[in-house]
Write a protein that holds these residues in place. Structure first.
Motif: not given
Length: 579
Positions: A161, A165-166, A168, A178, A180-181, A184, A187, A232
């Motif tokens: 993104d 932070e995320y 996709y 989606v 979480n970086t 992983q 979300v 989100l």
């Protein structure tokens, strides 16, 4: 009824016409701007990366990056690093200033896309073919395979993104995940469906540089625009509605490449059928412009300038630039300027040209008059809003905006401070009667002793479970049977590669020609019959190795036929099949 209009709505912030081309000498395949739009990196068919200074429209640097064609490029946030991928499954990290390769990663399958982390200079997202996306960590050369929705469907695309932070991801069944970086963890998720609740494959995911919007290019030829905050909020298995659905209802055009404008207010999509660019306004969803290139050309890549209304597109190996029509107006007049038809006698006002007006009273200054007497700060530099994100107050002063260009001297004069360049290889007599070359004299060595030698790039092999290793990159053609051989693109590897049809690679010498069956034909060598078959073998060898240079014999030298051929061997059989 009161209507409010923004000032920007009256201006056209999208290109309207062609503004020249950039010729990289070799065929261009992909391009990308740096964060400020001052440099444009172009990946070419011969493995080179050409970096253009976009303000002067000149080549600032050429990096001999790969042997095979470059298929994907991405700049780091500060502009000092450039990550590239080639069709031979190699991902390389480059130092833009020096042109050196810092790291290499070898993947088992072709690379479809790679992306640098928008904020973290230590992470790179890689999308291999027939595999789940991989998150690379450059400092320790480790990798993490991202989770997917369906292990059987590995046609996955991924993108960071806007702030990283995320991540996709989207698969061929229309499912968007989606993640979480850092952890992983899942979300949010949703599925892109058509009107009949059928799923459609995800082709690409692109985020805007400003705002929280992103677009999804799908196989049903519709571009859907979503708000990341709504995604989100919906959480897992949500059902968000797209903000806009963009498509060509008349021609049903499939889209090759899509991206946002620098301010995120416009969306450009390149047609997969021809060199045509469609531009929509995101807020309304209406088509505002169609830019047509040369008829019959196919589009390969599209990139919008981060700051200005300029688009770069690639077709037929040439980078085309699209911009607005700039009308030059060199006239400037004072606000109270009046045009006179004839001469008028001017009457000077009282104290008009006096340095100080003695009769003028000094009233109390308020408003704008008081601001004129304030001291103006001319030392501090205010940050440029276009170069800053919404969560940043200052610019990155360590960023690489431009590259130094060494001047090219056509007729350089002789060096007055040292020997001429030709003296390096000449022999110089010494006192004991022996001779030595100029390169062996320590006193005449060039002043590069203080420069440290270039370090060899570390290569890391990425092991992915269950990924086929015989896949062919889409740029090289469709994978077929053993009878249909694809033409190899890129520069030849030299003596490192081995051909499947020959047990060895013939090594030609000056004045000689070596045939695959071991026969040698030279200027003074005798030969026998079988000339017709030898010519067929020579023709097959030339067709099989189109890019390998062969020395020509001298002008007066005659080529005698090779000795009689031997009994049929597997090498002859393969050559006959090839012909």
């Amino acid at each position: 009824m009161i209507c409010y209009f923004s000032i920007e709505s009256f201006g056209q912030n999208y290109p309207e016409e062609a503004d020249g081309t950039l010729d990289c000498i070799s065929m261009a395949l992909t391009c990308t701007f740096n964060r400020w739009g001052t440099l444009l990196a172009v990946g070419c068919n011969d493995g080179r990366i050409v970096i253009w200074d976009f303000l002067t429209r000149g080549i600032a640097k050429i990096i001999s990056a790969h042997i095979h064609p470059v298929c994907s490029l991405c700049w780091s946030r500060d502009g000092h690093k450039l990550v590239s991928a080639s069709t031979d499954n190699i991902v390389s990290l480059w130092d833009v200033l020096t042109g050196d390769c810092d790291q290499r990663f070898r993947f088992p399958s072709p690379i479809l896309k790679l992306q640098y982390h928008p904020r973290d200079l230590d992470k790179v997202l890689v999308c291999p073919m027939k595999s789940a996306p991989v998150l690379l960590t450059l400092s320790d050369s480790k990798h993490v395979v991202l989770p997917v929705d369906d292990d059987s469907d590995l046609n996955v695309v991924a993108a960071f993104d806007r702030r990283g932070e995320y991540i996709y991801t989207g698969n061929a069944k229309g499912k968007i995940l989606v993640l979480n970086t850092d952890t992983q963890d899942l979300v949010a998720s949703f599925r892109v469906t058509t009107g009949t609740s059928n799923t459609t494959a995800i082709k690409s995911i692109e985020f805007a540089r400003k705002g929280s919007c992103f677009l999804i290019n799908t196989a049903d030829r519709i571009i859907r625009v979503y708000d990341g905050r709504e995604i989100l909020t919906c959480g897992r298995d949500g059902e968000p509605e797209p903000m806009q659905k963009l498509q060509d209802l008349v021609n049903r055009t499939p889209w090759k490449r899509c991206c946002f404008s620098g301010d995120g207010e416009y969306i450009v999509a390149g047609s997969a059928r021809q060199h045509a660019l469609y531009i929509w306004e995101k807020s309304i969803g209406n088509l505002v412009k169609i830019l047509h290139g040369t008829r019959g050309e196919l589009l390969l890549d599209v990139a919008w300038h981060p700051v200005r209304p300029i688009i770069a597109s690639i077709s037929s190996g040439v980078v085309s630039i699209w911009a607005q029509n700039q009308v030059e107006n060199w006239s400037a007049f004072a606000p109270d300027f009046k045009e006179l038809d004839e001469n008028v006698e001017y009457e000077e006002r009282e104290s008009e040209f006096d340095i100080e007006d003695e009769d003028k009273s000094e009233p109390e200054q308020t408003g704008a008059d008081a601001a004129e007497d304030e001291e103006v700060d001319v030392t501090s530099v205010d940050p440029i809003v276009a170069f800053c994100s919404s969560d940043e107050e200052l610019e990155d002063f360590k960023a690489l905006l431009y590259l130094p260009i060494a001047p090219e001297v056509e007729d350089p004069e002789e060096n007055p401070f040292g020997p001429p360049p030709d003296a390096a290889g000449q022999t110089t007599p010494v006192e004991d009667g022996s001779a030595h070359t100029g390169s062996g004299d320590k006193k005449r060595q060039p002043s590069s002793e203080g420069v440290p030698p270039k370090k060899k790039a570390r290569t890391t092999t990425i092991e992915l479970q269950g990924v086929p290793s015989d896949e062919v990159h889409p740029l090289l053609g469709v994978k077929g049977d053993s009878k249909s051989k694809k033409k190899t693109a890129g520069r030849p590897k030299g003596s490192k590669g081995k051909e499947k049809d020959f047990p060895f690679r013939p090594k030609p010498y000056r004045g000689d020609r070596v045939y695959p069956d071991g026969a040698v034909a030279g200027g003074g060598a005798g030969g026998g019959g079988g000339g017709m078959k030898a010519m067929l073998i020579l023709l097959a060898t030339t067709l099989h190795q189109p890019s390998a240079p062969r020395p020509r014999p001298p002008h007066k030298q005659t080529l005698t036929p090779p000795p009689p051929p031997r009994p049929s061997t597997p090498a002859h059989h393969s050559l006959t099949t090839c012909l």
